[in-house]
Structures are given as C-alpha cells and as structure tokens.
Scaffold this motif. Structure first.
Motif, PDB file in Angstrom:
ATOM      1  N   LYS A 109       0.827  -1.215   0.000  1.00  0.00           N
ATOM      2  CA  LYS A 109       0.000   0.000   0.000  1.00  0.00           C
ATOM      3  C   LYS A 109       0.856   1.258   0.000  1.00  0.00           C
ATOM      4  CE  LYS A 109      -3.975  -2.107   2.314  1.00  0.00           C
ATOM      5  NZ  LYS A 109      -4.785  -2.151   3.559  1.00  0.00           N
ATOM      6  N   PHE A 110       2.002   1.171   0.671  1.00  0.00           N
ATOM      7  CA  PHE A 110       2.894   2.331   0.728  1.00  0.00           C
ATOM      8  C   PHE A 110       3.704   2.489  -0.552  1.00  0.00           C
ATOM      9  CE2 PHE A 110       7.317   3.733   1.855  1.00  0.00           C
ATOM     10  CZ  PHE A 110       7.029   5.084   1.967  1.00  0.00           C
ATOM     11  N   PHE A 111       4.204   1.377  -1.089  1.00  0.00           N
ATOM     12  CA  PHE A 111       5.183   1.450  -2.175  1.00  0.00           C
ATOM     13  C   PHE A 111       4.583   1.509  -3.578  1.00  0.00           C
ATOM     14  CE2 PHE A 111       7.816  -0.696  -5.363  1.00  0.00           C
ATOM     15  CZ  PHE A 111       8.964   0.093  -5.320  1.00  0.00           C
ATOM     16  N   TYR A 112       3.669   0.608  -3.890  1.00  0.00           N
ATOM     17  CA  TYR A 112       3.290   0.425  -5.290  1.00  0.00           C
ATOM     18  C   TYR A 112       2.570   1.614  -5.929  1.00  0.00           C
ATOM     19  CZ  TYR A 112       4.937  -4.362  -5.131  1.00  0.00           C
ATOM     20  OH  TYR A 112       5.738  -5.468  -5.027  1.00  0.00           O
ATOM     21  N   PRO A 113       1.574   2.237  -5.285  1.00  0.00           N
ATOM     22  CA  PRO A 113       0.908   3.358  -5.973  1.00  0.00           C
ATOM     23  C   PRO A 113       1.854   4.496  -6.363  1.00  0.00           C
ATOM     24  CG  PRO A 113      -0.455   2.556  -4.187  1.00  0.00           C
ATOM     25  CD  PRO A 113       0.871   1.876  -4.035  1.00  0.00           C
ATOM     26  N   PRO A 114       2.684   5.029  -5.435  1.00  0.00           N
ATOM     27  CA  PRO A 114       3.592   6.107  -5.858  1.00  0.00           C
ATOM     28  C   PRO A 114       4.702   5.630  -6.783  1.00  0.00           C
ATOM     29  CG  PRO A 114       3.980   5.558  -3.558  1.00  0.00           C
ATOM     30  CD  PRO A 114       2.745   4.823  -3.967  1.00  0.00           C
ATOM     31  N   ALA A 115       5.184   4.397  -6.596  1.00  0.00           N
ATOM     32  CA  ALA A 115       6.243   3.897  -7.467  1.00  0.00           C
ATOM     33  C   ALA A 115       5.738   3.731  -8.898  1.00  0.00           C
ATOM     34  CB  ALA A 115       6.781   2.572  -6.939  1.00  0.00           C
ATOM     35  N   PHE A 170      16.074   1.373  -4.278  1.00  0.00           N
ATOM     36  CA  PHE A 170      16.502   2.037  -5.513  1.00  0.00           C
ATOM     37  C   PHE A 170      15.521   3.124  -5.948  1.00  0.00           C
ATOM     38  CE2 PHE A 170      13.601  -1.138  -7.185  1.00  0.00           C
ATOM     39  CZ  PHE A 170      12.975  -0.478  -8.235  1.00  0.00           C
ATOM     40  N   VAL A 171      14.295   3.093  -5.445  1.00  0.00           N
ATOM     41  CA  VAL A 171      13.300   4.093  -5.819  1.00  0.00           C
ATOM     42  C   VAL A 171      13.534   5.360  -5.002  1.00  0.00           C
ATOM     43  CG1 VAL A 171      10.847   4.664  -5.933  1.00  0.00           C
ATOM     44  CG2 VAL A 171      11.626   2.341  -6.461  1.00  0.00           C
ATOM     45  N   LYS A 172      13.660   6.467  -5.690  1.00  0.00           N
ATOM     46  CA  LYS A 172      13.950   7.749  -5.036  1.00  0.00           C
ATOM     47  C   LYS A 172      12.901   8.076  -3.982  1.00  0.00           C
ATOM     48  CE  LYS A 172      14.727  12.665  -6.017  1.00  0.00           C
ATOM     49  NZ  LYS A 172      14.698  13.720  -7.058  1.00  0.00           N
ATOM     50  N   ASP A 173      13.381   8.501  -2.813  1.00  0.00           N
ATOM     51  CA  ASP A 173      12.559   8.951  -1.700  1.00  0.00           C
ATOM     52  C   ASP A 173      11.778   7.832  -0.997  1.00  0.00           C
ATOM     53  OD1 ASP A 173      13.371  11.618  -2.109  1.00  0.00           O
ATOM     54  OD2 ASP A 173      11.776  11.942  -3.575  1.00  0.00           O
ATOM     55  N   PHE A 174      12.095   6.566  -1.308  1.00  0.00           N
ATOM     56  CA  PHE A 174      11.455   5.468  -0.584  1.00  0.00           C
ATOM     57  C   PHE A 174      11.879   5.527   0.884  1.00  0.00           C
ATOM     58  CE2 PHE A 174      11.795   0.920   0.806  1.00  0.00           C
ATOM     59  CZ  PHE A 174      10.445   0.684   0.921  1.00  0.00           C
ATOM     60  N   ASN A 175      13.182   5.560   1.107  1.00  0.00           N
ATOM     61  CA  ASN A 175      13.746   5.857   2.430  1.00  0.00           C
ATOM     62  C   ASN A 175      13.286   4.934   3.556  1.00  0.00           C
ATOM     63  OD1 ASN A 175      15.092   8.000   1.236  1.00  0.00           O
ATOM     64  ND2 ASN A 175      13.544   9.518   1.812  1.00  0.00           N
ATOM     65  N   VAL A 176      13.254   3.641   3.288  1.00  0.00           N
ATOM     66  CA  VAL A 176      13.013   2.655   4.340  1.00  0.00           C
ATOM     67  C   VAL A 176      14.135   1.633   4.249  1.00  0.00           C
ATOM     68  CG1 VAL A 176      11.481   0.892   5.274  1.00  0.00           C
ATOM     69  CG2 VAL A 176      10.513   2.972   4.267  1.00  0.00           C
TER      70      VAL A 176
END
Length: 215
Positions: A109-115, A170-176
C-alpha cells in the motif's frame, strides 16, 4: 506441477524458496499481469480469483502463497522441519506467516501506488511500514531464525518480503532501510548463508527492480 508466477513478486518467490528447500521442480509459467494474462478464460478456469502465485498439481489448483507453501511441505517434503508437527511450533509459524501477510500488504500500500505513478510517498504509510519492521526486529531478538532454531516456512515467507523491501531502496525517496534494524540485519545475513534458493530469490528481486526502472 504448473506454477503460475512472476519472478519479481515476493509471494511467488516464497513458494520458489519452499520448492528449493524440499527439492522439487516446478513447471514455471510466467503470467504477465500487464498484458492481462491473468484474465484470460483458460486461467480463470484454474483460478477465478485470477491471482498469482497459483499452483496446479494434477486436478488440484491452489492460490495464495502461504497456503501453497504449506501444501507443498505437507504433500512432498521428506521431513517436517519446515513446518513441524508440534502444535505450539506450528502455531507460532502460522502466526508469523500472518504477520508477514500484514507486513507485505503494508509495504504494498505504501510502495506500489507512488512507485507506479511516480508520485510522492505518503509519510504516514512510511511510518506504518517502519512500525511493522520495528515489531519484526523485536520478534527476532536473540534468534537466528523466526521460529525456533532451524529454517521454517516463516523464514522463507519473510525473506521474500524483506528482500523486496530492501531492493525497493533504488526508488527515489522510498527511504526505508531494513538493514538499520540490528536483528533484521543479522537474520537477513544468516538467511543468505543458509537458505536454498537464495540466488533465485535475489534474481527475482533484480527483476522487481528492472520493472520499476523501466517505468
């Protein structure tokens, strides 16, 4: 056995890890969700829910990764080490499998929509994911494995999830960063050393990265 999957999918890779551990070969069939392979009539006959992973063993079909993992062990494993018959141990493994399901859904829910859309990450979503990781770090305190003193299905399922979260850096601004949690880092390094199929899991993580880099 036919196995419908995508290499970049963490749930699919948890099944592949299980197959490696018990020494069975799966007839791998890549199902491209982007082109609608999962919605074709021939696949809907196998799995009306049209999800991956999906296993077909003779006339029997099954989906949901954790259910498939348990089935493979109970049907084909020569020992019960991955899913011991002890009721208390099995209960703990089941609990950790449910925990992993929640962790992966929180990540998704956190990663896929913005990625996918290349939009900003939600700070609240990041906080929820980090809370889950902190809990996993606590559960691992003093242990080399998720449950007990040997590799179990709980380790395999969580390894697929944690390695995906790790690769998502590797995704910018993921930061986890999963490696900032000392117990998770130690466990993750141990998994690299003791898990059959770790190399294929790593290759799947790279496929996951390649997909998003091509977006």
């Amino acid at each position: 056995m036919d196995f419908y999957y995508l290499p970049g999918s963490a749930p699919c890779r948890s099944v592949l890890l299980t197959a490696h551990c018990i020494g069975i070969e799966l007839n791998k069939k890549i199902l491209d969700l982007r082109t609608g392979d999962h919605l074709k009539p021939e696949f809907l006959k196998i799995n009306p829910q049209h999800t991956i992973p999906t296993l077909v063993d003779g006339d029997f079909s099954l989906w949901e990764s954790r259910a498939i993992m348990i089935y493979l062990v109970e049907q084909y494993a020569k020992t019960d080490s991955l899913f011991p018959k002890c009721p208390e141990t099995r209960a703990l493994i089941n609990q950790r499998l449910y925990f992993d399901m929640d962790l992966y859904m929180t990540f998704g829910k956190f990663f896929y929509p913005p990625a996918m859309a290349k939009t900003p990450f939600d700070p609240e979503g990041r906080k929820k994911l980090e809370t889950q990781l902190e809990l996993f770090n606590t559960l691992l305190a003093g242990n080399n494995f998720v449950v007990g003193e040997t590799l179990t299905l709980a380790d395999l399922s969580l390894l697929a999830t944690i390695s995906t979260i790790d690769m998502a850096q590797f995704v910018k601004d993921f930061n986890v960063d999963v490696r900032k949690y000392a117990n998770i880092k130690k466990w993750y390094e141990n998994m690299r050393a003791v898990t059959p199929g770790f190399k294929e899991n790593r290759e799947g993580c790279l496929a996951f990265q390649k997909f998003f880099e091509g977006k």
